[in-house]
Design a protein around this motif. Structure first.
Motif, PDB file in Angstrom:
ATOM      1  N   UNK A   1      -1.768 -26.862  24.764  1.00  0.00           N
ATOM      2  CA  UNK A   1      -1.221 -27.838  25.141  1.00  0.00           C
ATOM      3  C   UNK A   1      -0.736 -29.021  23.801  1.00  0.00           C
ATOM      4  N   UNK A   2      -2.475 -29.117  23.873  1.00  0.00           N
ATOM      5  CA  UNK A   2      -2.057 -30.469  22.850  1.00  0.00           C
ATOM      6  C   UNK A   2      -2.014 -29.672  21.283  1.00  0.00           C
ATOM      7  N   UNK A   3      -2.589 -29.013  21.258  1.00  0.00           N
ATOM      8  CA  UNK A   3      -1.762 -27.866  19.977  1.00  0.00           C
ATOM      9  C   UNK A   3      -0.671 -27.752  19.977  1.00  0.00           C
ATOM     10  N   UNK A   4       0.204 -27.767  20.288  1.00  0.00           N
ATOM     11  CA  UNK A   4       1.538 -27.142  20.361  1.00  0.00           C
ATOM     12  C   UNK A   4       2.183 -28.367  20.427  1.00  0.00           C
ATOM     13  N   UNK A   5       1.941 -29.483  21.327  1.00  0.00           N
ATOM     14  CA  UNK A   5       2.475 -30.415  20.573  1.00  0.00           C
ATOM     15  C   UNK A   5       2.072 -31.098  19.172  1.00  0.00           C
ATOM     16  N   UNK A   6       1.009 -31.662  18.666  1.00  0.00           N
ATOM     17  CA  UNK A   6       0.871 -31.610  17.453  1.00  0.00           C
ATOM     18  C   UNK A   6       1.323 -30.705  16.501  1.00  0.00           C
ATOM     19  N   UNK A   7       1.775 -29.377  17.033  1.00  0.00           N
ATOM     20  CA  UNK A   7       2.303 -28.862  15.900  1.00  0.00           C
ATOM     21  C   UNK A   7       4.227 -28.803  15.838  1.00  0.00           C
ATOM     22  N   UNK A   8       4.443 -28.817  16.780  1.00  0.00           N
ATOM     23  CA  UNK A   8       5.952 -29.707  16.802  1.00  0.00           C
ATOM     24  C   UNK A   8       6.459 -30.812  16.151  1.00  0.00           C
ATOM     25  N   UNK A   9       5.650 -31.969  16.446  1.00  0.00           N
ATOM     26  CA  UNK A   9       5.337 -32.932  15.680  1.00  0.00           C
ATOM     27  C   UNK A   9       5.279 -33.132  13.974  1.00  0.00           C
ATOM     28  N   UNK A  10       4.118 -32.462  13.669  1.00  0.00           N
ATOM     29  CA  UNK A  10       3.789 -32.135  12.161  1.00  0.00           C
ATOM     30  C   UNK A  10       4.069 -31.524  11.560  1.00  0.00           C
ATOM     31  N   UNK A  11       4.011 -30.223  12.149  1.00  0.00           N
ATOM     32  CA  UNK A  11       4.157 -28.706  11.236  1.00  0.00           C
ATOM     33  C   UNK A  11       2.913 -27.839  11.565  1.00  0.00           C
ATOM     34  N   UNK A  12       2.865 -26.486  11.088  1.00  0.00           N
ATOM     35  CA  UNK A  12       1.787 -25.241  11.392  1.00  0.00           C
ATOM     36  C   UNK A  12       1.367 -25.745  10.598  1.00  0.00           C
ATOM     37  N   UNK A  13       1.528 -25.941   9.241  1.00  0.00           N
ATOM     38  CA  UNK A  13      -0.098 -25.542   7.939  1.00  0.00           C
ATOM     39  C   UNK A  13      -0.932 -26.420   8.589  1.00  0.00           C
TER      40      UNK A  13
ATOM     41  N   UNK B   1      14.632 -27.316  21.710  1.00  0.00           N
ATOM     42  CA  UNK B   1      14.325 -27.795  20.614  1.00  0.00           C
ATOM     43  C   UNK B   1      13.238 -28.058  19.687  1.00  0.00           C
ATOM     44  N   UNK B   2      12.426 -28.062  18.851  1.00  0.00           N
ATOM     45  CA  UNK B   2      11.591 -28.837  19.051  1.00  0.00           C
ATOM     46  C   UNK B   2      10.094 -28.662  19.485  1.00  0.00           C
ATOM     47  N   UNK B   3      10.686 -28.072  20.349  1.00  0.00           N
ATOM     48  CA  UNK B   3       9.378 -28.083  21.225  1.00  0.00           C
ATOM     49  C   UNK B   3       8.790 -26.764  21.907  1.00  0.00           C
ATOM     50  N   UNK B   4       8.555 -26.120  20.771  1.00  0.00           N
ATOM     51  CA  UNK B   4       8.650 -24.538  20.834  1.00  0.00           C
ATOM     52  C   UNK B   4       6.457 -24.388  20.769  1.00  0.00           C
ATOM     53  N   UNK B   5       5.913 -25.001  19.623  1.00  0.00           N
ATOM     54  CA  UNK B   5       4.770 -25.196  20.128  1.00  0.00           C
ATOM     55  C   UNK B   5       4.325 -25.771  21.520  1.00  0.00           C
ATOM     56  N   UNK B   6       4.734 -26.628  22.188  1.00  0.00           N
ATOM     57  CA  UNK B   6       4.283 -26.979  23.307  1.00  0.00           C
ATOM     58  C   UNK B   6       4.553 -26.047  24.289  1.00  0.00           C
ATOM     59  N   UNK B   7       5.842 -24.909  24.590  1.00  0.00           N
ATOM     60  CA  UNK B   7       5.958 -24.268  25.482  1.00  0.00           C
ATOM     61  C   UNK B   7       4.686 -23.204  25.192  1.00  0.00           C
ATOM     62  N   UNK B   8       4.480 -22.744  23.621  1.00  0.00           N
ATOM     63  CA  UNK B   8       3.782 -21.659  23.983  1.00  0.00           C
ATOM     64  C   UNK B   8       2.321 -21.906  23.855  1.00  0.00           C
ATOM     65  N   UNK B   9       2.085 -22.988  24.085  1.00  0.00           N
ATOM     66  CA  UNK B   9       0.745 -23.673  24.718  1.00  0.00           C
ATOM     67  C   UNK B   9       0.465 -23.206  25.721  1.00  0.00           C
ATOM     68  N   UNK B  10       1.764 -23.828  26.735  1.00  0.00           N
ATOM     69  CA  UNK B  10       1.397 -23.812  27.869  1.00  0.00           C
ATOM     70  C   UNK B  10       1.339 -22.684  28.590  1.00  0.00           C
TER      71      UNK B  10
END
Length: 398
Positions: A67-79, A332-341
């Motif tokens: 979940x933490x990585x997903x939230x970070x990706x939503x905020x800072x991008x995947x790369x 919108x903008x919360x895809x990473x945290x949803x996938x982390x969950x």
């Protein structure tokens, strides 16, 4: 803010290729290391339960940080997220090569902590780049890299460990993981239409009833998947007397069929009115298949195998569609945290299922273990019965 507004839409295939390789590299670690269990036991002087704890360390680290990585990706991008995660995982794998079992266990927890970045951020990259009518196929292709990466590691790692030793096997994994991190840094970009999130408000996603229900259903579908993964060879060889080579070959056939099945189910979901419809159908098929296997426990072994192999393959097919559905349910903008969950539920179930199913098989009987898998799939179907809200990850993409 997008990282590269000039990236053409066809660049999505580069992102998918790099994301798939990253997913395969991650799978080579957490699914490939069990292939050198005998060498790990000898090298570190461990019992079978102790080496089980060592191998489980990667899953533990992954589950804690998805979940933490997903939230970070939503905020800072995947790369950024995947590069940091890949470099960290590579360093931890290198550390595991240079000391005893305790340090190796701590290092493997670190591998999971950093490697979890691939699961959340890599999925976000694919879902962001691809339009709705191609997401199922794209995610199915990405998820096919998991069994393929595991299969490649299962072939290569034992040879490396036998000829050069366990430390060199860890260093080989570290080198490959570091190379993939470099590829991510060079070639992963966000599309111009990508939406970044601000800080906070993660509870909006974590409390979303549809996402919670989908995550719970995914966790239940992991039970038959990992029951087959952990016990299929044991069932055929120790319980029914099939030669170990034949049993392993049937297991490999189920894995390959399941990998290609992920692609087929992804295409099916693209053409379906809803992502959930294929999940419902697969839940029923898997439940019926495992129940039938339980009933055939003492049937001629060829008949049991004829049902068990396709059932185990079907138990692998659902994963990509469930991830796609989770991403499309996210705000919108919360895809990473949803996938982390959603992935957290999967990893929790993957950690618990092998010992639980093994205990049931030994303590109660093989039919009971198979019925447990069937009941979990049926439970997933019940959770999926209530209609999900109709949402779209992004507007129609170029």
């Amino acid at each position: 803010m997008a990282q590269d507004a000039s990236a053409p839409p066809r660049y999505r295939w580069v992102v998918l290729a790099v994301g798939a390789v990253a997913q395969g590299a991650n799978a080579a670690v957490f699914l490939g290391l069990p292939a050198i269990t005998p060498q790990l036991r000898e090298h570190f002087g461990l019992s079978l339960p102790q080496v089980g704890l060592l191998l489980g360390a990667v899953n533990l680290g992954t589950m804690l940080t998805l979940v933490a990585w997903g939230a970070a990706a939503d905020r800072h991008g995947e790369r950024l997220v995947m590069t940091i995660g890949g470099v960290g995982a590579a360093l931890c794998l290198a550390l595991a090569a240079f000391d005893g079992a305790v340090v190796a266990g701590v290092a493997l927890v670190g591998v999971g902590l950093f490697g979890a970045s691939v699961n959340a951020a890599g999925g976000r990259a694919v879902l962001t780049w691809f339009p709705a009518e191609r997401r199922g196929f794209a995610m199915g292709l990405r998820q096919t890299a998991t069994p393929l990466g595991a299969a490649l590691a299962a072939v290569v790692l034992p040879v490396v460990a036998l000829r050069a030793g366990v430390p060199v096997a860890f260093l080989a994994l570290a080198g490959f993981t570091g190379f993939v991190a470099l590829a991510v840094a060079l070639w992963i970009r966000e599309p111009p239409w990508a939406v970044r999130s601000g800080s906070g408000r993660h509870g909006v996603v974590l409390k979303d009833r549809d996402l919670v229900r989908l995550s719970a259903a995914s966790g239940l579908l992991v039970v038959p998947q990992f029951t087959a993964a952990a016990l299929m060879v044991e069932l055929l060889h120790d319980h029914r007397g099939v030669a170990v080579g034949v049993a392993a070959g049937l297991f490999a056939a189920a894995q390959v069929a399941g990998g290609f099945g992920r692609l087929a189910v992804g295409v099916w979901s693209d053409r379906s009115a809803t992502r959930v419809q294929p999940l419902k159908a697969l839940s029923v098929l898997v439940a019926v298949g495992f129940a039938l296997c339980a009933a055939l426990d003492r049937a001629p072994v060829w008949l049991l195998a004829a049902v068990l192999v396709p059932t185990a393959a079907l138990a692998l097919c659902w994963n990509g569609v469930a991830i796609t559905a989770a991403g499309e349910l996210a705000p919108p903008g919360r895809t990473g945290i949803a996938l982390g969950m959603q992935n957290t539920a999967n990893y929790l179930s993957a950690t618990v299922t092998p010992p639980l199913a093994g205990w049931v098989a030994v303590g109660v009987g093989w039919p009971a273990a198979l019925l447990l898998a069937a009941a979990a799939a049926a439970g997933a179907r019940v959770l999926l019965a209530v209609p999900f809200a109709a949402r779209q990850l992004a507007p129609e993409l170029p």
